[in-house]
Motif scaffolding. Structure first.
Motif, PDB file in Angstrom:
ATOM      1  N   ALA A  78       0.763  -1.287   0.057  1.00 50.97           N
ATOM      2  CA  ALA A  78      -0.036   0.101   0.129  1.00 50.97           C
ATOM      3  C   ALA A  78       0.864   1.159  -0.191  1.00 50.97           C
ATOM      4  O   ALA A  78       2.058   1.225   0.591  1.00 50.97           O
ATOM      5  N   GLY A  79       0.418   2.419  -0.436  1.00 51.71           N
ATOM      6  CA  GLY A  79       1.195   3.625  -0.605  1.00 51.71           C
ATOM      7  C   GLY A  79       0.358   4.683  -0.863  1.00 51.71           C
ATOM      8  O   GLY A  79      -0.748   5.032  -0.381  1.00 51.71           O
ATOM      9  N   GLN A  80       0.931   5.894  -1.541  1.00 52.77           N
ATOM     10  CA  GLN A  80       0.463   7.157  -1.803  1.00 52.77           C
ATOM     11  C   GLN A  80      -0.787   6.934  -2.817  1.00 52.77           C
ATOM     12  O   GLN A  80      -0.839   5.966  -3.514  1.00 52.77           O
ATOM     13  N   ALA A  81      -1.694   7.970  -2.494  1.00 52.84           N
ATOM     14  CA  ALA A  81      -2.936   8.108  -3.514  1.00 52.84           C
ATOM     15  C   ALA A  81      -3.654   6.840  -3.246  1.00 52.84           C
ATOM     16  O   ALA A  81      -4.405   6.661  -4.098  1.00 52.84           O
ATOM     17  N   GLY A  82      -3.667   6.327  -1.852  1.00 55.37           N
ATOM     18  CA  GLY A  82      -4.626   5.181  -2.058  1.00 55.37           C
ATOM     19  C   GLY A  82      -4.317   3.631  -2.578  1.00 55.37           C
ATOM     20  O   GLY A  82      -5.163   2.934  -2.757  1.00 55.37           O
ATOM     21  N   VAL A  83      -3.122   3.654  -3.308  1.00 51.68           N
ATOM     22  CA  VAL A  83      -2.760   2.630  -4.088  1.00 51.68           C
ATOM     23  C   VAL A  83      -2.713   1.260  -3.124  1.00 51.68           C
ATOM     24  O   VAL A  83      -1.939   1.483  -2.343  1.00 51.68           O
ATOM     25  N   ILE A  84      -3.357   0.230  -3.477  1.00 54.46           N
ATOM     26  CA  ILE A  84      -3.055  -0.902  -3.062  1.00 54.46           C
ATOM     27  C   ILE A  84      -2.843  -2.168  -4.049  1.00 54.46           C
ATOM     28  O   ILE A  84      -3.631  -2.218  -4.958  1.00 54.46           O
ATOM     29  N   LEU A  85      -1.710  -2.933  -3.965  1.00 50.56           N
ATOM     30  CA  LEU A  85      -1.372  -4.003  -5.040  1.00 50.56           C
ATOM     31  C   LEU A  85      -1.594  -5.183  -4.326  1.00 50.56           C
ATOM     32  O   LEU A  85      -1.178  -5.324  -3.018  1.00 50.56           O
ATOM     33  N   HIS A  86      -2.050  -6.196  -4.976  1.00 48.17           N
ATOM     34  CA  HIS A  86      -2.188  -7.777  -4.478  1.00 48.17           C
ATOM     35  C   HIS A  86      -1.257  -8.754  -5.162  1.00 48.17           C
ATOM     36  O   HIS A  86      -1.330  -8.595  -6.409  1.00 48.17           O
ATOM     37  N   TYR A  87      -0.325  -9.561  -4.658  1.00 54.10           N
ATOM     38  CA  TYR A  87       0.121 -10.517  -5.118  1.00 54.10           C
ATOM     39  C   TYR A  87      -0.281 -11.960  -4.859  1.00 54.10           C
ATOM     40  O   TYR A  87      -0.556 -12.029  -3.655  1.00 54.10           O
ATOM     41  N   ASP A  88      -0.796 -12.738  -5.753  1.00 52.79           N
ATOM     42  CA  ASP A  88      -1.454 -13.797  -5.420  1.00 52.79           C
ATOM     43  C   ASP A  88      -0.596 -15.130  -5.745  1.00 52.79           C
ATOM     44  O   ASP A  88      -1.047 -16.405  -5.965  1.00 52.79           O
TER      45      ASP A  88
ATOM     46  N   ALA B 194      -3.299   8.819   1.289  1.00 54.62           N
ATOM     47  CA  ALA B 194      -2.122   8.250   1.457  1.00 54.62           C
ATOM     48  C   ALA B 194      -2.175   7.125   2.552  1.00 54.62           C
ATOM     49  O   ALA B 194      -2.826   7.250   3.477  1.00 54.62           O
ATOM     50  N   LEU B 195      -1.709   5.903   2.197  1.00 54.84           N
ATOM     51  CA  LEU B 195      -1.703   4.664   3.149  1.00 54.84           C
ATOM     52  C   LEU B 195      -0.353   4.345   3.677  1.00 54.84           C
ATOM     53  O   LEU B 195       0.607   4.347   2.956  1.00 54.84           O
ATOM     54  N   TYR B 196      -0.127   4.205   5.023  1.00 51.84           N
ATOM     55  CA  TYR B 196       0.956   4.234   5.556  1.00 51.84           C
ATOM     56  C   TYR B 196       1.416   2.690   6.194  1.00 51.84           C
ATOM     57  O   TYR B 196       2.663   2.547   6.582  1.00 51.84           O
ATOM     58  N   ALA B 197       0.235   1.973   6.532  1.00 50.51           N
ATOM     59  CA  ALA B 197       0.746   0.767   7.500  1.00 50.51           C
ATOM     60  C   ALA B 197      -0.333  -0.078   7.066  1.00 50.51           C
ATOM     61  O   ALA B 197      -1.495  -0.078   6.578  1.00 50.51           O
ATOM     62  N   LEU B 198       0.097  -1.371   7.239  1.00 53.97           N
ATOM     63  CA  LEU B 198      -0.518  -2.749   6.737  1.00 53.97           C
ATOM     64  C   LEU B 198      -0.415  -3.501   7.939  1.00 53.97           C
ATOM     65  O   LEU B 198       0.580  -3.830   8.364  1.00 53.97           O
ATOM     66  N   TRP B 199      -1.519  -4.290   8.518  1.00 57.36           N
ATOM     67  CA  TRP B 199      -1.208  -5.738   9.267  1.00 57.36           C
ATOM     68  C   TRP B 199      -2.705  -6.263   9.049  1.00 57.36           C
ATOM     69  O   TRP B 199      -3.761  -5.883   9.037  1.00 57.36           O
ATOM     70  N   GLY B 200      -2.547  -7.495   9.201  1.00 54.05           N
ATOM     71  CA  GLY B 200      -3.550  -8.410   9.397  1.00 54.05           C
ATOM     72  C   GLY B 200      -3.641  -9.536  10.136  1.00 54.05           C
ATOM     73  O   GLY B 200      -2.619  -9.939  10.606  1.00 54.05           O
ATOM     74  N   SER B 201      -4.615 -10.379  10.343  1.00 51.96           N
ATOM     75  CA  SER B 201      -4.598 -11.546  11.178  1.00 51.96           C
ATOM     76  C   SER B 201      -4.865 -12.568  10.027  1.00 51.96           C
ATOM     77  O   SER B 201      -4.700 -13.964  10.644  1.00 51.96           O
ATOM     78  N   SER B 202      -5.301 -12.511   9.147  1.00 49.45           N
ATOM     79  CA  SER B 202      -5.609 -13.486   7.971  1.00 49.45           C
ATOM     80  C   SER B 202      -5.692 -12.812   6.621  1.00 49.45           C
ATOM     81  O   SER B 202      -6.009 -11.643   6.576  1.00 49.45           O
ATOM     82  N   ALA B 203      -6.006 -13.792   5.570  1.00 53.42           N
ATOM     83  CA  ALA B 203      -6.055 -13.234   4.208  1.00 53.42           C
ATOM     84  C   ALA B 203      -7.485 -12.476   4.124  1.00 53.42           C
ATOM     85  O   ALA B 203      -7.665 -11.768   3.258  1.00 53.42           O
TER      86      ALA B 203
END
Length: 234
Positions: free
Chosen positions: A58-68, A82-91
Motif C-alpha cells: 500500500a502507498g500514496q494516493a490510496g494505491v493497493i496492489l495484491h500478489y497472488d 495516502a496509506l502508511y501501514a498494513l497488518w492483518g490476522s488472515s487473508a
C-alpha cells in the motif's frame, strides 16, 4: 529509492516495497525487482501478507496492489488518501492505516472503518495480537485500540508523532516515534521508556521483535536500539 516496508514468510521468501514503485523479492540468494502496472509514480509505504500467495503493498494516493503467487494486480481501496501501514490476522482480515482513516479488507472489498474519533493526518503503524485486539498509532500521539467490535482512543501521555507499534502479547506492546519516544503498554496503561542513550534521536520509525526480551527499534541517522526485557541499548 528508499525502501519503506519489509515482510516475509521465511529466509527464502521476503518482500520489500518503497518509493518510485519499487517492489523487491528475496529468494534466499538474491533480490530481484517485481514487475507491476502501477509504474514508478507510486510511492509504496507498507507491505504485509498472510502467505506466499497473498501479499499486499500500500502507498500514496490510496494505491493497493495484491500478489497472488504469480502476479501483482491493483485492488480498489475506495480512497485517494495516502496509506502508511498494513497488518492483518488472515487473508480476509487486514487493516490499512493512512491519512485520516483506517481501512479494512474482509476478503472481498476494502472499506473505511468507523474509528469513533477524529484521526490526525497520519496513522503510521498497526499491530495486533489477534483479530479482536489491534493497536493503531499515528501523529499527535494518537493510539487507538480495536476490541473486535469498536475502536477506542487510548491515553498515550504524549503529543509527539508515533510511527511504529509492535507487541509480544496484549499486555506487552511498544510504540516508537519522534524525539526518541518509546512507549510501553503493560495491559493497563502506556508509560514512557528511556531509549538508553543520551544521543539526540530525531525519530524512531519502526519497532519489531521475536519476544518481550528481544526487540529492535530503528530510526534516523542509522539509529538501532535493542531491548532485552529490562533496558534499551544502542
Amino acid at each position: 529509492a528508499p525502501l519503506r516496508g519489509i515482510w516475509g514468510t521465511g529466509r527464502d521468501n521476503v518482500w520489500a516495497a518503497g518509493w518510485r514503485g519499487v517492489i523487491l523479492h528475496y529468494d534466499g540468494t538474491a533480490w530481484t525487482p517485481a514487475s507491476h502496472e502501477a509504474g514508478e509514480s507510486v510511492f509504496f509505504e507498507a507491505v504485509w501478507g498472510s502467505s506466499p500467495s497473498d501479499v499486499h503493498v500500500a502507498g500514496q494516493a490510496g494505491v493497493i496492489l495484491h500478489y497472488d503467487g504469480t502476479e501483482w494486480t491493483a485492488r480498489e481501496s475506495g480512497t485517494d488518501a495516502a496509506l502508511y501501514a498494513l497488518w492483518g490476522s488472515s487473508a480476509t482480515d487486514i487493516y490499512a492505516g493512512g491519512a485520516g482513516l483506517i481501512l479494512h479488507w474482509d476478503g472481498t472489498a476494502w472499506t473505511e472503518t468507523d474509528t469513533g474519533t477524529e484521526i490526525p493526518p497520519h496513522i503510521t503503524g498497526i499491530w495486533g495480537s489477534s483479530p479482536s485486539d489491534i493497536f493503531a498509532v499515528g501523529y499527535e500521539g494518537i493510539i487507538l485500540r480495536y476490541d473486535g467490535t469498536a475502536w477506542t482512543k487510548m491515553s498515550s501521555g504524549t503529543e509527539t508523532h508515533l510511527f511504529g507499534v509492535w507487541g509480544s502479547s496484549p499486555s506487552e506492546v511498544l510504540a516508537v516515534g519522534s524525539l526518541g519516544t518509546i512507549l510501553r503498554f503493560d495491559g493497563r496503561e502506556w508509560t514512557r521508556m528511556s531509549p538508553g542513550t543520551e544521543e539526540f534521536i530525531p525519530f524512531l520509525e519502526t519497532v519489531w521483535g521475536t519476544s518481550s526480551d528481544n526487540v529492535y527499534a530503528a530510526g534516523a541517522f542509522g539509529t538501532l536500539l535493542h531491548f532485552d526485557g529490562r533496558e534499551w541499548k544502542t
